[in-house]
Design a protein around this motif. Structure first.
Motif, PDB file in Angstrom:
ATOM      1  N   ALA A   1      -2.520  33.313  21.918  1.00 33.37           N
ATOM      2  CA  ALA A   1      -3.500  33.897  22.499  1.00 33.37           C
ATOM      3  C   ALA A   1      -4.174  33.399  23.590  1.00 33.37           C
ATOM      4  CB  ALA A   1      -4.564  33.709  21.303  1.00 33.37           C
ATOM      5  N   LEU A   2      -3.705  32.394  24.325  1.00 33.09           N
ATOM      6  CA  LEU A   2      -4.033  31.454  25.413  1.00 33.09           C
ATOM      7  C   LEU A   2      -4.692  32.486  26.447  1.00 33.09           C
ATOM      8  CD1 LEU A   2      -1.653  28.477  25.502  1.00 33.09           C
ATOM      9  CD2 LEU A   2      -3.889  28.590  24.398  1.00 33.09           C
ATOM     10  N   PRO A   3      -3.741  33.707  26.948  1.00 27.74           N
ATOM     11  CA  PRO A   3      -4.301  34.374  27.817  1.00 27.74           C
ATOM     12  C   PRO A   3      -5.468  35.226  27.503  1.00 27.74           C
ATOM     13  CG  PRO A   3      -1.784  34.523  27.611  1.00 27.74           C
ATOM     14  CD  PRO A   3      -2.269  33.764  26.365  1.00 27.74           C
ATOM     15  N   LEU A   4      -5.330  35.707  26.534  1.00 28.36           N
ATOM     16  CA  LEU A   4      -6.937  36.616  25.886  1.00 28.36           C
ATOM     17  C   LEU A   4      -7.937  35.684  25.943  1.00 28.36           C
ATOM     18  CD1 LEU A   4      -5.294  38.752  23.208  1.00 28.36           C
ATOM     19  CD2 LEU A   4      -5.834  39.558  25.386  1.00 28.36           C
ATOM     20  N   ALA A   5      -7.789  34.329  25.263  1.00 30.71           N
ATOM     21  CA  ALA A   5      -8.921  33.448  25.062  1.00 30.71           C
ATOM     22  C   ALA A   5      -9.354  33.148  26.420  1.00 30.71           C
ATOM     23  CB  ALA A   5      -8.843  32.230  24.122  1.00 30.71           C
ATOM     24  N   GLY A   6      -8.509  32.926  27.358  1.00 24.31           N
ATOM     25  CA  GLY A   6      -8.990  32.645  28.805  1.00 24.31           C
ATOM     26  C   GLY A   6      -9.409  33.348  29.639  1.00 24.31           C
ATOM     27  N   ALA A   7      -9.131  34.721  29.393  1.00 24.00           N
ATOM     28  CA  ALA A   7      -9.821  35.763  30.014  1.00 24.00           C
ATOM     29  C   ALA A   7     -11.503  35.805  29.493  1.00 24.00           C
ATOM     30  CB  ALA A   7      -9.010  37.003  29.922  1.00 24.00           C
ATOM     31  N   ASP A   8     -11.536  35.723  28.190  1.00 27.53           N
ATOM     32  CA  ASP A   8     -12.635  36.044  27.586  1.00 27.53           C
ATOM     33  C   ASP A   8     -13.823  34.751  27.896  1.00 27.53           C
ATOM     34  OD1 ASP A   8     -14.773  36.871  25.818  1.00 27.53           O
ATOM     35  OD2 ASP A   8     -14.077  35.645  24.222  1.00 27.53           O
ATOM     36  N   LEU A   9     -13.011  33.681  28.008  1.00 29.55           N
ATOM     37  CA  LEU A   9     -13.959  32.558  28.286  1.00 29.55           C
ATOM     38  C   LEU A   9     -14.067  32.015  29.724  1.00 29.55           C
ATOM     39  CD1 LEU A   9     -12.846  30.141  25.271  1.00 29.55           C
ATOM     40  CD2 LEU A   9     -14.876  31.499  25.406  1.00 29.55           C
ATOM     41  N   GLY A  10     -13.331  32.624  30.788  1.00 27.37           N
ATOM     42  CA  GLY A  10     -13.366  32.709  32.213  1.00 27.37           C
ATOM     43  C   GLY A  10     -12.696  31.422  32.317  1.00 27.37           C
ATOM     44  N   ALA A  11     -11.449  31.104  31.700  1.00 26.73           N
ATOM     45  CA  ALA A  11     -10.922  29.840  31.790  1.00 26.73           C
ATOM     46  C   ALA A  11      -9.764  30.090  32.581  1.00 26.73           C
ATOM     47  CB  ALA A  11     -10.795  29.019  30.394  1.00 26.73           C
ATOM     48  N   SER A  12      -9.004  29.086  33.323  1.00 26.01           N
ATOM     49  CA  SER A  12      -7.720  28.949  33.939  1.00 26.01           C
ATOM     50  C   SER A  12      -6.662  28.681  32.966  1.00 26.01           C
ATOM     51  CB  SER A  12      -7.735  27.901  35.061  1.00 26.01           C
ATOM     52  OG  SER A  12      -7.777  26.741  34.722  1.00 26.01           O
ATOM     53  N   PRO A  13      -5.618  29.228  33.342  1.00 22.22           N
ATOM     54  CA  PRO A  13      -4.403  28.874  32.402  1.00 22.22           C
ATOM     55  C   PRO A  13      -4.126  27.405  32.171  1.00 22.22           C
ATOM     56  CG  PRO A  13      -3.586  30.548  34.085  1.00 22.22           C
ATOM     57  CD  PRO A  13      -4.933  30.071  34.407  1.00 22.22           C
ATOM     58  N   ALA A  14      -4.414  26.409  33.394  1.00 24.34           N
ATOM     59  CA  ALA A  14      -4.512  25.223  33.103  1.00 24.34           C
ATOM     60  C   ALA A  14      -5.342  24.901  32.103  1.00 24.34           C
ATOM     61  CB  ALA A  14      -4.546  24.317  34.589  1.00 24.34           C
ATOM     62  N   GLY A  15      -6.577  24.976  32.212  1.00 21.88           N
ATOM     63  CA  GLY A  15      -7.652  24.858  31.208  1.00 21.88           C
ATOM     64  C   GLY A  15      -7.264  25.185  29.718  1.00 21.88           C
ATOM     65  N   MET A  16      -6.771  26.477  29.624  1.00 20.87           N
ATOM     66  CA  MET A  16      -6.541  26.887  28.282  1.00 20.87           C
ATOM     67  C   MET A  16      -5.174  25.938  27.770  1.00 20.87           C
ATOM     68  SD  MET A  16      -8.631  28.949  27.540  1.00 20.87           S
ATOM     69  CE  MET A  16      -7.618  29.048  25.809  1.00 20.87           C
TER      70      MET A  16
ATOM     71  N   TRP B   1      -8.651  37.230  19.867  1.00 19.07           N
ATOM     72  CA  TRP B   1      -8.390  35.837  19.912  1.00 19.07           C
ATOM     73  C   TRP B   1      -9.164  35.180  18.605  1.00 19.07           C
ATOM     74  CZ3 TRP B   1     -11.482  31.555  20.584  1.00 19.07           C
ATOM     75  CH2 TRP B   1     -12.718  32.003  21.487  1.00 19.07           C
ATOM     76  N   ARG B   2     -10.488  35.641  18.681  1.00 20.69           N
ATOM     77  CA  ARG B   2     -11.372  34.914  17.424  1.00 20.69           C
ATOM     78  C   ARG B   2     -10.918  35.381  15.943  1.00 20.69           C
ATOM     79  NH1 ARG B   2     -15.511  32.771  20.016  1.00 20.69           N
ATOM     80  NH2 ARG B   2     -16.101  33.725  22.300  1.00 20.69           N
ATOM     81  N   ALA B   3     -10.127  36.308  15.921  1.00 19.98           N
ATOM     82  CA  ALA B   3      -9.523  36.801  14.502  1.00 19.98           C
ATOM     83  C   ALA B   3      -8.781  35.832  13.826  1.00 19.98           C
ATOM     84  CB  ALA B   3      -8.823  38.186  14.854  1.00 19.98           C
ATOM     85  N   ILE B   4      -7.869  34.707  14.756  1.00 16.48           N
ATOM     86  CA  ILE B   4      -7.103  33.957  14.501  1.00 16.48           C
ATOM     87  C   ILE B   4      -8.161  32.648  14.032  1.00 16.48           C
ATOM     88  CG2 ILE B   4      -5.892  31.754  15.311  1.00 16.48           C
ATOM     89  CD1 ILE B   4      -4.796  33.774  17.650  1.00 16.48           C
ATOM     90  N   TYR B   5      -9.203  32.403  14.247  1.00 19.36           N
ATOM     91  CA  TYR B   5     -10.163  31.483  13.843  1.00 19.36           C
ATOM     92  C   TYR B   5     -10.805  32.078  12.776  1.00 19.36           C
ATOM     93  CZ  TYR B   5      -9.010  28.451  17.399  1.00 19.36           C
ATOM     94  OH  TYR B   5      -8.458  27.673  18.465  1.00 19.36           O
TER      95      TYR B   5
END
Length: 409
Positions: free
Chosen positions: A36-51, A167-171
């Motif tokens: 879920a890293l790409p989806l969460a990154g897009a939702d939170l406005g974070a870069s791949p390195a940040g995720m 991605w929040r469904a995972i949590y």
């Protein structure tokens, strides 16, 4: 820090399914979120390195947590220590579920890992407490076999949850699982440590200091840690390679992560089957060497623009097979190099593994091409592993290690 293992009380019983659940929960939260890293990154406005730092910090939390829970449970008991860890895991999962920013999610992931480390450490400790000397190895082997399913299935489950519900469904799933674990542990888990002792920080520090000064142990620990975690850079970059570069849907990412478990299992099974016929240290060089060769092939294939799905599967499978071959041999050599300090050595070895994994997932965030970054970091880790093994093997007889001659498995 090691003490004679007391005879288990026949009346003490702990459900094996519960011990499996708490043990696999520690690593499950790392593997299930990876697709879920790409989806969460897009939702939170974070870069791949940040995720990717959500993986790094989780591994860091597991590393330090494993150093803490063992000594604490020796003092106050397994049950309260495990309940404390599971409680932290539950609360952190709730915070991660509602994370509005990357920074919030990073803090929640670190706390979640610190709590999850209790399950990894204490699940095995409880099995040792309640099993007879004749059964402890078999029971631990069964526990390890069952918990191996978790890391293999977690990315697949995470892929479908993220693709179908976000991605929040995972949590949501992790919160439900953590709640069930806390309630079941509270109701069903008895205290199994009947030989509690005072928490002696000075002795713990001296034991760890003695291990760090043992050149042979340190070489096998560093080598085993780097070789066994060479798959971590792939886990951190797989979503961006599979979804971003190869253009496959999010739901397929988990299957590519599960390949690492298959490869590592095949490698471990190979070592277990052949270790009595061949010198144990041979598996260190074969395993790390195979992983290094595959990392070099990965780098070359990506640089030439030839990477595709079958090639990625083949490289990943063979590289993680090498990881699986070297890992049990490295652990065996490290523990046998520290007679009388097996418990401390096991804890420090686990810390070293997670530290190497954290380093690998951190370094891959610095490159602009995920596949190139992954291959370069894997090359670095496996070269360090081979060098450390060479140093450890050359340190025979100088650090209180095992007798020379044919290595025991």
């Amino acid at each position: 820090m090691t003490r004679a293992h007391p005879s288990p009380a026949p009346s003490i019983r702990a459900p094996l399914w519960l011990l499996v659940l708490v043990t696999l929960s520690g690593t499950m939260a790392m593997h299930i979120f990876m697709p879920a890293l790409p989806l969460a990154g897009a939702d939170l406005g974070a870069s791949p390195a940040g995720m990717q730092q959500t993986i790094t910090l989780y591994v860091v939390g597991l590393a330090f947590g494993q150093l803490i829970y063992g000594p604490v449970s020796d003092t106050i008991g397994r049950r309260p220590t495990l309940l404390l860890g599971l409680g932290i895991y539950l609360v952190a999962s709730v915070f991660a579920l509602f994370a509005p920013t990357l920074e919030w999610l990073l803090a929640a992931r670190l706390a979640q890992a610190l709590g999850g480390a209790a399950g990894i450490t204490l699940g095995r400790s409880i099995v040792r407490d309640i099993s007879t000397p004749e059964r402890v190895t078999k029971d631990l082997a069964l526990l390890n076999l069952l918990t191996l399913v978790g890391p293999g299935l977690s990315p697949i489950l995470g892929s479908y949850l993220a693709d179908g519900f976000g991605w929040r469904a995972i949590y949501v799933f992790l919160v439900c699982m953590a709640t069930a674990m806390v309630l079941c542990a509270w109701r069903l888990l008895p205290e199994t440590n009947l030989d509690r002792s005072p928490l002696a920080f000075g002795k713990i520090a001296r034991d760890y200091g003695q291990l760090v000064g043992n050149r042979r142990f340190l070489g096998f620990m560093v080598g085993g840690a780097c070789s066994s975690t060479a798959l971590y850079p792939y886990l951190a970059t797989a979503p961006y390679i599979v979804h971003g570069q190869l253009q496959l849907p999010i739901s397929q990412i988990g299957w590519f992560a599960a390949i690492t478990i298959v490869g590592a299992s095949v490698g471990s099974a190979t070592t277990r089957r052949l270790v009595g016929r061949l010198n144990t240290e041979l598996f260190l060089y074969m395993g790390a060497g195979l992983s290094l060769a595959m990392a070099l092939v990965f780098l070359g294939v990506q640089a030439m623009g030839w990477l595709n799905v079958p090639v990625l599967i083949a490289i990943t499978f063979l590289l993680t097979t090498g990881c699986g071959m070297a890992s049990p041999a490295g652990l065996s050599r490290a523990l046998s190099s520290a007679p009388g300090l097996t418990g401390s050595a096991a804890g420090l070895y686990g810390f070293g593994q997670m530290a190497a994994g954290a380093l690998g997932t951190k370094l891959v965030g610095y490159g602009s091409d995920p596949a190139i970054s992954c291959a370069v970091v894997q090359i670095f880790l496996t070269v360090v592993a081979l060098g450390a093994f060479r140093i450890a093997v050359g340190a025979r007889g100088g650090d209180g290690g095992e007798p020379q001659g044919r290595d025991a498995p």
